[in-house]
Design an enzyme around this catalytic site. Structure first.
Site, mmCIF file in Angstrom:
data_model
loop_
_atom_site.group_PDB
_atom_site.id
_atom_site.type_symbol
_atom_site.label_atom_id
_atom_site.label_comp_id
_atom_site.label_asym_id
_atom_site.label_seq_id
_atom_site.Cartn_x
_atom_site.Cartn_y
_atom_site.Cartn_z
ATOM 1 C CG HIS A 107 -7.790 5.936 -1.639
ATOM 2 N ND1 HIS A 107 -7.565 6.720 -0.546
ATOM 3 C CD2 HIS A 107 -6.883 4.939 -1.577
ATOM 4 C CE1 HIS A 107 -6.579 6.210 0.168
ATOM 5 N NE2 HIS A 107 -6.134 5.132 -0.437
ATOM 6 N NE ARG B 35 -14.092 15.977 28.298
ATOM 7 C CZ ARG B 35 -14.816 15.162 29.050
ATOM 8 N NH1 ARG B 35 -15.873 14.559 28.535
ATOM 9 N NH2 ARG B 35 -14.494 14.953 30.307
ATOM 10 C CB CYS C 138 -8.736 17.438 25.795
ATOM 11 S SG CYS C 138 -9.470 16.888 27.330
ATOM 12 C CE1 TYR D 83 -11.302 19.488 31.165
ATOM 13 C CE2 TYR D 83 -13.440 20.338 31.840
ATOM 14 C CZ TYR D 83 -12.685 19.472 31.086
ATOM 15 O OH TYR D 83 -13.302 18.584 30.248
ATOM 16 C CG HIS E 65 -1.771 1.208 1.332
ATOM 17 N ND1 HIS E 65 -1.909 1.928 2.505
ATOM 18 C CD2 HIS E 65 -2.527 1.851 0.401
ATOM 19 C CE1 HIS E 65 -2.719 2.942 2.294
ATOM 20 N NE2 HIS E 65 -3.108 2.929 1.025
HETATM 21 C C1 HEM Z 1 -2.385 6.073 -1.268
HETATM 22 C C2 HEM Z 1 -4.770 2.009 -2.468
HETATM 23 C C3 HEM Z 1 -6.753 1.877 1.979
HETATM 24 C C4 HEM Z 1 -4.528 6.039 3.110
HETATM 25 C C5 HEM Z 1 -2.875 4.980 -1.985
HETATM 26 C C6 HEM Z 1 -2.570 4.683 -3.376
HETATM 27 C C7 HEM Z 1 -3.223 3.536 -3.697
HETATM 28 C C8 HEM Z 1 -3.957 3.109 -2.530
HETATM 29 C C9 HEM Z 1 -3.191 2.815 -5.047
HETATM 30 C C10 HEM Z 1 -1.689 5.517 -4.289
HETATM 31 C C11 HEM Z 1 -2.573 6.430 -5.097
HETATM 32 C C12 HEM Z 1 -1.802 7.300 -6.060
HETATM 33 O O1 HEM Z 1 -0.954 8.091 -5.583
HETATM 34 O O2 HEM Z 1 -2.067 7.216 -7.255
HETATM 35 C C13 HEM Z 1 -5.481 1.606 -1.375
HETATM 36 C C14 HEM Z 1 -6.282 0.415 -1.306
HETATM 37 C C15 HEM Z 1 -6.827 0.369 -0.037
HETATM 38 C C16 HEM Z 1 -6.382 1.545 0.677
HETATM 39 C C17 HEM Z 1 -6.468 -0.597 -2.437
HETATM 40 C C18 HEM Z 1 -7.721 -0.670 0.600
HETATM 41 C C19 HEM Z 1 -7.887 -1.875 0.137
HETATM 42 C C20 HEM Z 1 -6.366 3.021 2.661
HETATM 43 C C21 HEM Z 1 -6.836 3.410 3.964
HETATM 44 C C22 HEM Z 1 -6.213 4.605 4.274
HETATM 45 C C23 HEM Z 1 -5.353 4.936 3.170
HETATM 46 C C24 HEM Z 1 -7.825 2.640 4.816
HETATM 47 C C25 HEM Z 1 -6.327 5.505 5.493
HETATM 48 C C26 HEM Z 1 -6.712 5.183 6.659
HETATM 49 C C27 HEM Z 1 -3.734 6.381 2.039
HETATM 50 C C28 HEM Z 1 -2.906 7.555 2.000
HETATM 51 C C29 HEM Z 1 -2.283 7.573 0.743
HETATM 52 C C30 HEM Z 1 -2.752 6.393 0.028
HETATM 53 C C31 HEM Z 1 -2.748 8.599 3.129
HETATM 54 C C32 HEM Z 1 -1.331 8.632 0.230
HETATM 55 C C33 HEM Z 1 0.094 8.228 0.475
HETATM 56 C C34 HEM Z 1 1.044 9.322 0.035
HETATM 57 O O3 HEM Z 1 0.833 9.912 -1.044
HETATM 58 O O4 HEM Z 1 2.001 9.578 0.768
HETATM 59 N N1 HEM Z 1 -3.727 4.030 -1.505
HETATM 60 N N2 HEM Z 1 -5.572 2.282 -0.163
HETATM 61 N N3 HEM Z 1 -5.477 3.966 2.200
HETATM 62 N N4 HEM Z 1 -3.610 5.702 0.849
HETATM 63 FE FE1 HEM Z 1 -4.605 3.995 0.341
#
Ligand code: HEM
Length: 466
Positions: free
Chosen positions: A65, A139, A186, A323, A40
């Site tokens: 996404h 909170r 908080c 507090y 990921h």
């Molecule tokens: C980036 C897929 C779940 C947070 C990405 C990218 C893909 C991807 C392909 C790159 C997108 C691009 O730049 O073109 C997935 C898939 C997931 C999933 C298939 C579940 C099956 C999650 C979840 C979170 C998350 C649950 C947050 C709680 C992020 C973040 C990035 C990212 C913050 C950006 C990373 C960066 O650019 O530094 N994800 N993701 N993802 N994803 Fe996910």
């Protein structure tokens, strides 16, 4: 089209870790993404936050996404579909005073459900400078009031002035809209570290009872002037706030701030109706809340019902008997709440959000991330990080550069450093603010029975693997 097996949401929720396989849902499809976790781009820790449940609430927060290639990639992992007869959630208990509380984001770490108190997971806390509304720490002291915006009225009472009753539209139209980016914290943030020294009374907050938003609303000062506030120079008056949230006996949440702060245009105290460009969410005070930058969150009263200028502080329990900070030797038999002032500005604070305590980090380069903030608008001028329990220190990079002068918002920081396999590290951070105030090195000397003002050096043990 292939026939897929059907699963219930309960079955999906059994799959939360790589050893039990990691399943998620999107629409009515079920995916086994175990083999994608390590690949990921956003990191394995983030994808695991959604394990066993729906992706939508998480993807709504991270727009990367919403691109066709992400959905295509996901399709490769499809293993099933949700049963069409998936039971709707059971109807809420109407006698439960909390039955009307709003839905919440599944990523929040819940410290208490009724009243609702929850913090974002550390991995997401410093992912962005502004905290998404859905993740902003919550909170609540009481059930969330249901307010019909059309019939909402804010009562403003000023001695010698006229009393105002303002509708939401009047608040928006009569007063210039003022925007301010401010962190709220908080008083009990990081309380769980204090309870490890000795038990304290209060919710067991980790490091996430702090968040940042861009708030917009009417200046409190403008509203008080419109109500005809006469000059109270030289007198220590107060502005008392009362919320619409109340317990079964009709007691409402309340708090106050000194009038001097309310009237100081540079203090930027507002009656906010927007949070990060949206109307206030119900958990954060819809339709109007106070935002007092640089001051403990407890004074930023939500679901604002009334504002009253008074010679005395708010008589509320939360202003008078909560507090407040005490000497470590004071216990529940000897405590005299009238002897200590109510907390207003908070001391300098910092914490490490990544990596997490007990984490195994790969050899090579370690990235340590966190936040730093100080009360009263005192900007953070430096964050020091140690990898060896505080023996030697390096200066972290502040990103972005902190606000100058009235620094109401936190500074996020980062340090990259080489680390060798096999090492056991104790990561430590401490911040310094504009007044050269620092954080105490240990919790023992600042322990207090209520577990507030917990701002010792933050320590995170990690191991380095090959
Ligand atoms: C980036 C897929 C779940 C947070 C990405 C990218 C893909 C991807 C392909 C790159 C997108 C691009 O730049 O073109 C997935 C898939 C997931 C999933 C298939 C579940 C099956 C999650 C979840 C979170 C998350 C649950 C947050 C709680 C992020 C973040 C990035 C990212 C913050 C950006 C990373 C960066 O650019 O530094 N994800 N993701 N993802 N994803 Fe996910």
């Amino acid at each position: 089209a292939p026939q897929y097996p059907r699963y219930t949401r309960a079955e999906v929720s059994q799959h939360r870790t790589p050893s039990e396989r990691v399943w998620v849902t999107h629409g009515s499809d079920v995916f086994d993404v175990t083999d994608f976790v390590e690949l990921h781009p956003g990191g394995p820790d983030k994808i695991l936050l959604a394990a066993g449940g729906a992706l939508e609430p998480f993807w709504a927060l991270y727009a990367v996404h919403s691109q066709p290639h992400v959905l295509e990639l996901l399709q490769e992992y499809k293993v099933g579909e949700l049963s069409p007869e998936e039971a709707a959630p059971p109807p809420g208990d109407t006698r439960d005073p909390f039955a009307g509380d709003p839905p919440r984001h599944p990523a929040l770490r819940v410290n208490s459900l009724k009243p609702f108190n929850a913090e974002p997971p550390p991995e997401l806390l410093t992912q962005s400078f502004l905290t998404p509304n859905e993740l902003f720490f919550t909170r609540n002291h009481l059930p969330v009031p249901s307010v019909e915006p059309g019939s909402y009225r804010l009562r403003v009472e000023v001695p010698g002035g006229r009393s105002l009753s303002l509708s939401l539209a009047e608040l928006r139209q009569r007063f210039p809209k003022h925007e301010v980016t401010a962190t709220l914290q908080c008083a009990g943030n990081r309380r769980s570290e204090m309870s490890r020294v000795r038990p304290v009374k209060g919710l067991s907050w980790d490091i996430g009872a702090i968040s940042t938003a861009r708030w917009a609303g009417a200046r409190l000062r403008d509203v008080l002037l419109a109500a005809g506030l006469a000059n109270k120079n030289g007198q220590e008056w107060h502005v008392c706030f009362e919320g619409l949230d109340e317990d079964a006996s009709g007691t409402r949440y309340g708090a106050s701030i000194p009038l001097e702060r309310a009237m100081d245009p540079r203090a930027e105290v507002i009656l906010a109706y927007e949070m990060n460009g949206q109307e206030l969410p119900r958990d954060h005070g819809f339709p109007v809340r106070v935002v007092v930058p640089g001051v403990v969150g407890a004074r930023s009263v939500k679901w604002l019902r009334s504002v009253e200028v008074s010679p005395a502080e708010s008589p509320s329990h939360w202003q008078q008997n909560d507090y407040k900070g005490f000497c470590p030797s004071v216990d529940w038999d000897s405590v005299d709440f009238q002897k200590a002032p109510a907390i207003q500005e908070l001391p300098v604070q910092s914490a490490i959000t990544e990596p997490r305590p007990g984490a195994a980090v790969p050899e090579g380069e370690i990235t340590v991330r966190g936040y730093a903030w100080s009360g009263g608008g005192r900007e953070v001028i430096r964050v020091d990080v140690s990898l060896d329990g505080g023996r030697t220190w390096q200066e972290a990079e502040l990103c972005p550069r902190p606000q100058r002068g009235r620094a109401w918002a936190w500074a996020l920081w980062e340090l990259r450093a080489p680390v060798a396999a096999g090492a056991r590290l104790e990561l430590v951070c401490k911040a310094v603010d504009r007044g050269y105030n620092g954080q105490p090195d240990s919790v023992e000397g600042i322990w207090n029975l209520r577990g507030v003002l917990s701002n010792a050096w933050h320590r995170v043990p990690v191991t380095v693997t090959r």
